[in-house]
Design a protein around this motif. Structure first.
Motif, PDB file in Angstrom:
ATOM      1  N   GLN A 150       6.186  -0.487  -2.682  1.00  0.00           N
ATOM      2  CA  GLN A 150       6.610  -0.217  -4.058  1.00  0.00           C
ATOM      3  C   GLN A 150       5.429  -0.126  -5.035  1.00  0.00           C
ATOM      4  O   GLN A 150       5.494   0.600  -6.019  1.00  0.00           O
ATOM      5  CB  GLN A 150       7.554  -1.330  -4.536  1.00  0.00           C
ATOM      6  CG  GLN A 150       8.864  -1.433  -3.770  1.00  0.00           C
ATOM      7  CD  GLN A 150       9.779  -0.261  -4.067  1.00  0.00           C
ATOM      8  OE1 GLN A 150       9.811   0.251  -5.180  1.00  0.00           O
ATOM      9  NE2 GLN A 150      10.501   0.192  -3.065  1.00  0.00           N
ATOM     10  N   ASP A 151       4.391  -0.896  -4.749  1.00  0.00           N
ATOM     11  CA  ASP A 151       3.299  -1.003  -5.727  1.00  0.00           C
ATOM     12  C   ASP A 151       2.090  -1.616  -5.026  1.00  0.00           C
ATOM     13  O   ASP A 151       2.123  -1.864  -3.817  1.00  0.00           O
ATOM     14  CB  ASP A 151       3.749  -1.882  -6.902  1.00  0.00           C
ATOM     15  CG  ASP A 151       3.006  -1.550  -8.188  1.00  0.00           C
ATOM     16  OD1 ASP A 151       1.915  -0.955  -8.107  1.00  0.00           O
ATOM     17  OD2 ASP A 151       3.518  -1.908  -9.271  1.00  0.00           O
ATOM     18  N   TYR A 152       1.038  -1.890  -5.781  1.00  0.00           N
ATOM     19  CA  TYR A 152      -0.162  -2.506  -5.221  1.00  0.00           C
ATOM     20  C   TYR A 152      -0.490  -3.793  -5.981  1.00  0.00           C
ATOM     21  O   TYR A 152      -0.317  -3.867  -7.208  1.00  0.00           O
ATOM     22  CB  TYR A 152      -1.347  -1.538  -5.307  1.00  0.00           C
ATOM     23  CG  TYR A 152      -1.188  -0.332  -4.403  1.00  0.00           C
ATOM     24  CD1 TYR A 152      -1.689  -0.354  -3.104  1.00  0.00           C
ATOM     25  CD2 TYR A 152      -0.529   0.814  -4.856  1.00  0.00           C
ATOM     26  CE1 TYR A 152      -1.533   0.756  -2.270  1.00  0.00           C
ATOM     27  CE2 TYR A 152      -0.366   1.909  -4.033  1.00  0.00           C
ATOM     28  CZ  TYR A 152      -0.864   1.873  -2.742  1.00  0.00           C
ATOM     29  OH  TYR A 152      -0.703   2.959  -1.915  1.00  0.00           O
ATOM     30  N   ARG A 153      -0.965  -4.800  -5.256  1.00  0.00           N
ATOM     31  CA  ARG A 153      -1.334  -6.060  -5.876  1.00  0.00           C
ATOM     32  C   ARG A 153      -2.535  -5.852  -6.802  1.00  0.00           C
ATOM     33  O   ARG A 153      -3.412  -5.045  -6.512  1.00  0.00           O
ATOM     34  CB  ARG A 153      -1.654  -7.107  -4.797  1.00  0.00           C
ATOM     35  CG  ARG A 153      -0.449  -7.506  -3.974  1.00  0.00           C
ATOM     36  CD  ARG A 153      -0.834  -8.338  -2.751  1.00  0.00           C
ATOM     37  NE  ARG A 153       0.349  -8.742  -1.997  1.00  0.00           N
ATOM     38  CZ  ARG A 153       0.982  -7.957  -1.122  1.00  0.00           C
ATOM     39  NH1 ARG A 153       0.530  -6.726  -0.913  1.00  0.00           N
ATOM     40  NH2 ARG A 153       2.042  -8.390  -0.485  1.00  0.00           N
ATOM     41  N   ASN A 154      -2.557  -6.614  -7.855  1.00  0.00           N
ATOM     42  CA  ASN A 154      -3.642  -6.454  -8.831  1.00  0.00           C
ATOM     43  C   ASN A 154      -4.102  -7.817  -9.364  1.00  0.00           C
ATOM     44  O   ASN A 154      -4.256  -8.016 -10.560  1.00  0.00           O
ATOM     45  CB  ASN A 154      -3.172  -5.558  -9.985  1.00  0.00           C
ATOM     46  CG  ASN A 154      -4.315  -5.148 -10.900  1.00  0.00           C
ATOM     47  OD1 ASN A 154      -5.447  -5.019 -10.453  1.00  0.00           O
ATOM     48  ND2 ASN A 154      -4.004  -4.953 -12.168  1.00  0.00           N
TER      49      ASN A 154
ATOM     50  N   MET B  85       6.879  -6.003  -3.350  1.00  0.00           N
ATOM     51  CA  MET B  85       5.986  -4.988  -2.802  1.00  0.00           C
ATOM     52  C   MET B  85       6.564  -4.326  -1.549  1.00  0.00           C
ATOM     53  O   MET B  85       6.311  -3.143  -1.294  1.00  0.00           O
ATOM     54  CB  MET B  85       4.637  -5.634  -2.427  1.00  0.00           C
ATOM     55  CG  MET B  85       3.875  -6.230  -3.595  1.00  0.00           C
ATOM     56  SD  MET B  85       3.256  -5.018  -4.733  1.00  0.00           S
ATOM     57  CE  MET B  85       2.120  -4.146  -3.692  1.00  0.00           C
ATOM     58  N   GLN B  86       7.333  -5.072  -0.754  1.00  0.00           N
ATOM     59  CA  GLN B  86       7.853  -4.606   0.531  1.00  0.00           C
ATOM     60  C   GLN B  86       6.724  -4.186   1.479  1.00  0.00           C
ATOM     61  O   GLN B  86       6.844  -3.257   2.277  1.00  0.00           O
ATOM     62  CB  GLN B  86       8.837  -3.445   0.337  1.00  0.00           C
ATOM     63  CG  GLN B  86      10.089  -3.846  -0.444  1.00  0.00           C
ATOM     64  CD  GLN B  86      11.106  -2.734  -0.506  1.00  0.00           C
ATOM     65  OE1 GLN B  86      11.093  -1.813   0.313  1.00  0.00           O
ATOM     66  NE2 GLN B  86      12.012  -2.830  -1.474  1.00  0.00           N
ATOM     67  N   ALA B  87       5.576  -4.905   1.360  1.00  0.00           N
ATOM     68  CA  ALA B  87       4.431  -4.631   2.242  1.00  0.00           C
ATOM     69  C   ALA B  87       3.475  -5.807   2.160  1.00  0.00           C
ATOM     70  O   ALA B  87       3.241  -6.354   1.073  1.00  0.00           O
ATOM     71  CB  ALA B  87       3.720  -3.344   1.827  1.00  0.00           C
TER      72      ALA B  87
END
Length: 388
Positions: free
Chosen positions: A58-62, A46-48
């Motif tokens: 890069q994306d969001y947790r789900n 994710m780099q966050a």
């Protein structure tokens, strides 16, 4: 490679140790480690951090999903993190996918080596603590189909095969809720460089001219040139198919079968001299001696009616049975009979006997083909050339 740092909840682990047996502790520890490892992998991807606003995100947790996974300690339940795009995939599954593949190959090897599907399921349960169904093992063997089919259809136009052996064996197959016999045609050859090779196989309803002709046409479509000799038993449909499919090819009647047929027609008692003279015919070194010994045998027993049937067969089949005598002396012992092919058939029979009844024709083709491929690789390919 990215280095991941993570810590475990030691309180959870302590509770497990205090309240569980060691097997449960080991399994739970592995689940904790793998779950935490996957979590950190997603963070790195994710780099966050959670709820962090970042231009590098890069994306969001789900959330997570549950996934059962079988390791060498048995089945474990993992909590797999996922992302909104679905592009994230934990690397541990790549590693264990290779282990799974090796395990699947091992199960296939067991089947090929004659272990029944029932026994395979028992072995898997003992090794992994996880039971697999017989239908699963059967479906797994279907993975052999493209491999066996590619081998059975490989080109034969790269080398010349002067000597081809042909024979058929029968097996039981379930068809339309009935158990029927099917003929399995197996063809082998001696190459021009003296090495043996299994050319292929064919499964059909029965041994007939049409089926043998189909076999030979298939070999020709793959590039087989007309051989010098085709060695087989005296099946009439097979002889006719050879004449029709291969112009200029001679038929070598199996020496061993022919002698046995002659002696079966001779008297059972007081026939020692006849048996000795028949064997001498086919032990001669030159074709001239072979013909002379045959003539001597015919003359000696011509006035004894009890030998009429045996002598008639000797006279009628003699020329077809000495075709090998026109070939180089070093190769004659290898081409005068179908003994080498019958030994191969016995190996197939040993594996096939465990199955007893194949569920369908394709499964018979698959298993026999796999056995033949294994025999080629482990036996024929490791032997020296017959010309050496």
């Amino acid at each position: 490679m990215t280095q991941l740092q993570f810590t475990l909840d030691m309180e959870d682990l302590k509770e497990m140790v205090m309240s569980s047996n060691m097997e449960a502790v080991v399994r739970s520890s592995i689940v904790l480690i793998l779950n935490e490892y996957m979590e950190k992998e997603r963070d790195a991807y994710m780099q966050a951090d959670h709820y962090e606003r970042s231009g590098e995100r890069q994306d969001y947790r789900n959330g997570y999903y549950e996934r059962a996974y079988t390791l060498n300690i048995g089945k474990v339940e993992l909590r797999v993190p996922r992302t909104r795009s679905g592009e994230f995939s934990p690397t541990i599954f790549e590693k264990y996918a290779r282990m799974d593949q090796a395990f699947m190959i091992s199960m296939l090897e067991m089947v090929i080596h004659g272990v029944s599907t029932r026994k395979v399921t028992h072995i898997v349960e003992q090794l992994c603590g996880e039971r697999v169904s017989k239908s699963f093992v059967s479906s797994l063997t279907e993975k052999l189909d493209p491999i066996v089919n590619a081998w059975a259809d490989r080109p034969l136009n790269t080398v010349y095969y002067p000597y081809v052996f042909a024979d058929a064996m029968y097996t039981k197959v379930r068809e339309h809720h009935k158990v029927v016999s099917k003929a399995i045609y197996i063809m082998t050859a001696i190459r021009e460089d003296g090495r043996r090779e299994i050319l292929g196989l064919h499964v059909d309803h029965s041994e007939s001219f049409e089926s043998w002709f189909t076999c030979f046409e298939k070999l020709k479509s793959r590039g087989l040139q007309s051989p010098k000799l085709i060695i087989s038993d005296a099946h009439q449909g097979l002889q006719k198919a050879i004449q029709r499919a291969f112009i200029g090819t001679s038929w070598q009647r199996c020496n061993v079968h022919f002698k046995r047929n002659i002696l079966d027609r001779a008297p059972k008692k007081e026939a020692h001299e006849f048996r000795r003279m028949v064997k001498r015919i086919f032990e001669a070194v030159t074709i001239e001696d072979t013909r002379q010994f045959k003539q001597e045998c015919m003359e000696k027993f011509a006035d004894q009616p009890k030998y009429d049937k045996a002598l008639q067969l000797l006279d009628e089949g003699f020329d077809d049975t000495i075709q090998y005598m026109t070939e180089p002396e070093h190769i004659r012992i290898h081409i005068r009979s179908t003994n080498s092919l019958e030994r191969l058939n016995q190996e197939v029979r040993r594996r096939e006997r465990v199955i007893r009844v194949f569920p369908n024709t394709q499964s018979a083709f698959r298993l026999v083909g796999a056995v033949l491929m294994h025999y080629q690789e482990t036996i024929y390919d490791k032997r020296q050339s017959l010309t050496k």
